[in-house]
Design a protein around this motif. Structure first.
Motif, PDB file in Angstrom:
ATOM      1  N   VAL A 172       0.736  -1.132  -0.132  1.00  0.00           N
ATOM      2  CA  VAL A 172       0.166   0.107  -0.031  1.00  0.00           C
ATOM      3  C   VAL A 172       0.956   1.153   0.031  1.00  0.00           C
ATOM      4  CG1 VAL A 172      -1.726   1.201   1.354  1.00  0.00           C
ATOM      5  CG2 VAL A 172      -1.968  -1.327   1.242  1.00  0.00           C
ATOM      6  N   ALA A 173       1.773   1.411   1.011  1.00  0.00           N
ATOM      7  CA  ALA A 173       2.707   2.510   1.083  1.00  0.00           C
ATOM      8  C   ALA A 173       3.902   2.112   1.744  1.00  0.00           C
ATOM      9  CB  ALA A 173       1.956   3.560   1.875  1.00  0.00           C
ATOM     10  N   VAL A 174       5.019   2.937   1.222  1.00  0.00           N
ATOM     11  CA  VAL A 174       6.326   2.678   1.997  1.00  0.00           C
ATOM     12  C   VAL A 174       6.954   3.887   2.381  1.00  0.00           C
ATOM     13  CG1 VAL A 174       7.408   2.512  -0.545  1.00  0.00           C
ATOM     14  CG2 VAL A 174       8.513   1.456   1.513  1.00  0.00           C
ATOM     15  N   ILE A 175       7.597   3.959   3.442  1.00  0.00           N
ATOM     16  CA  ILE A 175       8.330   5.206   4.120  1.00  0.00           C
ATOM     17  C   ILE A 175       9.736   4.668   4.111  1.00  0.00           C
ATOM     18  CG2 ILE A 175       7.621   4.925   6.082  1.00  0.00           C
ATOM     19  CD1 ILE A 175       7.530   7.990   6.197  1.00  0.00           C
ATOM     20  N   SER A 176      10.764   5.466   3.802  1.00  0.00           N
ATOM     21  CA  SER A 176      12.372   5.382   3.748  1.00  0.00           C
ATOM     22  C   SER A 176      12.641   5.778   5.269  1.00  0.00           C
ATOM     23  CB  SER A 176      13.118   5.969   2.716  1.00  0.00           C
ATOM     24  OG  SER A 176      13.171   7.463   3.046  1.00  0.00           O
ATOM     25  N   SER A 177      13.535   5.457   5.696  1.00  0.00           N
ATOM     26  CA  SER A 177      14.319   5.768   6.930  1.00  0.00           C
ATOM     27  C   SER A 177      14.172   7.565   7.008  1.00  0.00           C
ATOM     28  CB  SER A 177      15.778   5.337   7.236  1.00  0.00           C
ATOM     29  OG  SER A 177      16.509   5.649   6.033  1.00  0.00           O
ATOM     30  N   GLY A 178      14.547   8.073   5.941  1.00  0.00           N
ATOM     31  CA  GLY A 178      14.494   9.541   5.606  1.00  0.00           C
ATOM     32  C   GLY A 178      13.427   9.989   5.453  1.00  0.00           C
ATOM     33  N   GLY A 179      12.325   9.563   5.196  1.00  0.00           N
ATOM     34  CA  GLY A 179      11.042  10.101   5.396  1.00  0.00           C
ATOM     35  C   GLY A 179      10.196  10.292   3.939  1.00  0.00           C
ATOM     36  N   SER A 180      11.129   9.621   2.894  1.00  0.00           N
ATOM     37  CA  SER A 180      10.671   9.578   1.506  1.00  0.00           C
ATOM     38  C   SER A 180       9.461   8.523   1.542  1.00  0.00           C
ATOM     39  CB  SER A 180      11.727   9.010   0.552  1.00  0.00           C
ATOM     40  OG  SER A 180      12.741  10.224   0.392  1.00  0.00           O
ATOM     41  N   THR A 181       8.477   8.761   0.452  1.00  0.00           N
ATOM     42  CA  THR A 181       7.245   8.063   0.524  1.00  0.00           C
ATOM     43  C   THR A 181       6.921   7.666  -0.858  1.00  0.00           C
ATOM     44  OG1 THR A 181       5.780   9.794   0.446  1.00  0.00           O
ATOM     45  CG2 THR A 181       6.265   9.121   2.663  1.00  0.00           C
ATOM     46  N   ASN A 182       6.051   6.285  -0.911  1.00  0.00           N
ATOM     47  CA  ASN A 182       5.413   5.772  -2.236  1.00  0.00           C
ATOM     48  C   ASN A 182       4.122   5.157  -2.000  1.00  0.00           C
ATOM     49  OD1 ASN A 182       6.839   6.414  -4.892  1.00  0.00           O
ATOM     50  ND2 ASN A 182       8.683   5.657  -3.694  1.00  0.00           N
ATOM     51  N   TYR A 183       3.413   5.466  -2.802  1.00  0.00           N
ATOM     52  CA  TYR A 183       1.975   4.830  -2.644  1.00  0.00           C
ATOM     53  C   TYR A 183       1.534   4.021  -3.944  1.00  0.00           C
ATOM     54  CZ  TYR A 183       1.851   8.471   1.074  1.00  0.00           C
ATOM     55  OH  TYR A 183       2.157   9.123   2.087  1.00  0.00           O
ATOM     56  N   SER A 208       3.472   7.882   7.543  1.00  0.00           N
ATOM     57  CA  SER A 208       4.643   8.838   8.163  1.00  0.00           C
ATOM     58  C   SER A 208       5.163   7.804   9.469  1.00  0.00           C
ATOM     59  CB  SER A 208       3.883  10.013   9.015  1.00  0.00           C
ATOM     60  OG  SER A 208       2.834   9.648   9.786  1.00  0.00           O
ATOM     61  N   ARG A 209       6.063   8.410   9.871  1.00  0.00           N
ATOM     62  CA  ARG A 209       6.983   7.533  10.832  1.00  0.00           C
ATOM     63  C   ARG A 209       7.440   8.488  11.879  1.00  0.00           C
ATOM     64  NH1 ARG A 209      11.553   4.168   8.202  1.00  0.00           N
ATOM     65  NH2 ARG A 209      12.075   3.761  10.258  1.00  0.00           N
ATOM     66  N   ASP A 210       7.432   8.139  13.262  1.00  0.00           N
ATOM     67  CA  ASP A 210       8.162   8.883  14.288  1.00  0.00           C
ATOM     68  C   ASP A 210       9.071   8.103  14.766  1.00  0.00           C
ATOM     69  OD1 ASP A 210       8.793  10.310  16.572  1.00  0.00           O
ATOM     70  OD2 ASP A 210       6.915  10.658  17.074  1.00  0.00           O
ATOM     71  N   ASN A 211      10.487   8.167  14.393  1.00  0.00           N
ATOM     72  CA  ASN A 211      11.726   7.501  14.868  1.00  0.00           C
ATOM     73  C   ASN A 211      11.766   7.540  16.443  1.00  0.00           C
ATOM     74  OD1 ASN A 211      12.118   6.570  12.261  1.00  0.00           O
ATOM     75  ND2 ASN A 211      13.405   8.204  11.750  1.00  0.00           N
ATOM     76  N   TYR A 247       2.854   5.185  11.140  1.00  0.00           N
ATOM     77  CA  TYR A 247       1.517   5.648  10.990  1.00  0.00           C
ATOM     78  C   TYR A 247       0.741   5.439   9.390  1.00  0.00           C
ATOM     79  CZ  TYR A 247       2.496   7.611  15.521  1.00  0.00           C
ATOM     80  OH  TYR A 247       2.795   7.642  16.695  1.00  0.00           O
ATOM     81  N   LEU A 248      -0.155   5.090   9.376  1.00  0.00           N
ATOM     82  CA  LEU A 248      -1.222   5.229   8.172  1.00  0.00           C
ATOM     83  C   LEU A 248      -2.453   6.205   8.350  1.00  0.00           C
ATOM     84  CD1 LEU A 248      -0.984   4.420   5.140  1.00  0.00           C
ATOM     85  CD2 LEU A 248      -2.447   2.478   5.626  1.00  0.00           C
ATOM     86  N   GLN A 249      -2.394   7.388   7.898  1.00  0.00           N
ATOM     87  CA  GLN A 249      -3.566   8.021   7.813  1.00  0.00           C
ATOM     88  C   GLN A 249      -4.331   7.796   6.687  1.00  0.00           C
ATOM     89  OE1 GLN A 249      -5.048  10.336  10.321  1.00  0.00           O
ATOM     90  NE2 GLN A 249      -6.696  10.050   9.239  1.00  0.00           N
TER      91      GLN A 249
END
Length: 115
Positions: free
Chosen positions: A48-59, A70-73, A79-81
């Motif tokens: 569905v979605a991916v987020i890198s350690s640096g915050g880059s996203t793809n859907y 999103s992520r809170d390291n 999270y997935l809103q």
């Protein structure tokens, strides 16, 4: 041992919103990407979605503009809103993390979109 625990699923009407959380524990490094997958009855699990350690996203195209990952390291939490939910979003949603070739999965959380 890495453990991933999802929460936040439930029943929602079409057009509604939910926020999923994935709490990670164990031998955790924030240097790796994390992802949400889903599996609907009778269908294959899909990314569905991916987020890198640096915050880059793809859907995946079907959720673009409606879902936000999103992520809170500092909290080891992803999270997935999910907004403007549709019946076709109904599925079990899984949290995923791959660390040095080893894949870790949560137990899944059910999301049902129905009137």
């Amino acid at each position: 041992q890495v453990q991933l625990v999802e929460s936040g699923g439930g029943l929602v009407q079409p057009g509604g919103s939910l926020r999923l959380s994935c709490a990670a524990s164990g031998d955790i490094s924030n240097a790796f990407a994390m992802a949400w997958y889903r599996q609907a009855p009778g269908k294959q699990r899909e990314l569905v979605a991916v987020i890198s350690s640096g915050g880059s996203t793809n859907y995946v195209d079907s959720v673009k503009g409606r879902f936000t990952i999103s992520r809170d390291n500092t909290k080891n939490t992803m999270y997935l809103q999910m907004n403007s939910l549709k019946p076709e979003d109904t599925a079990v949603y899984y949290c995923n993390k791959v660390i040095l070739g080893a894949a870790y999965w949560g137990q899944g959380t059910q999301v049902t979109v129905s009137s």
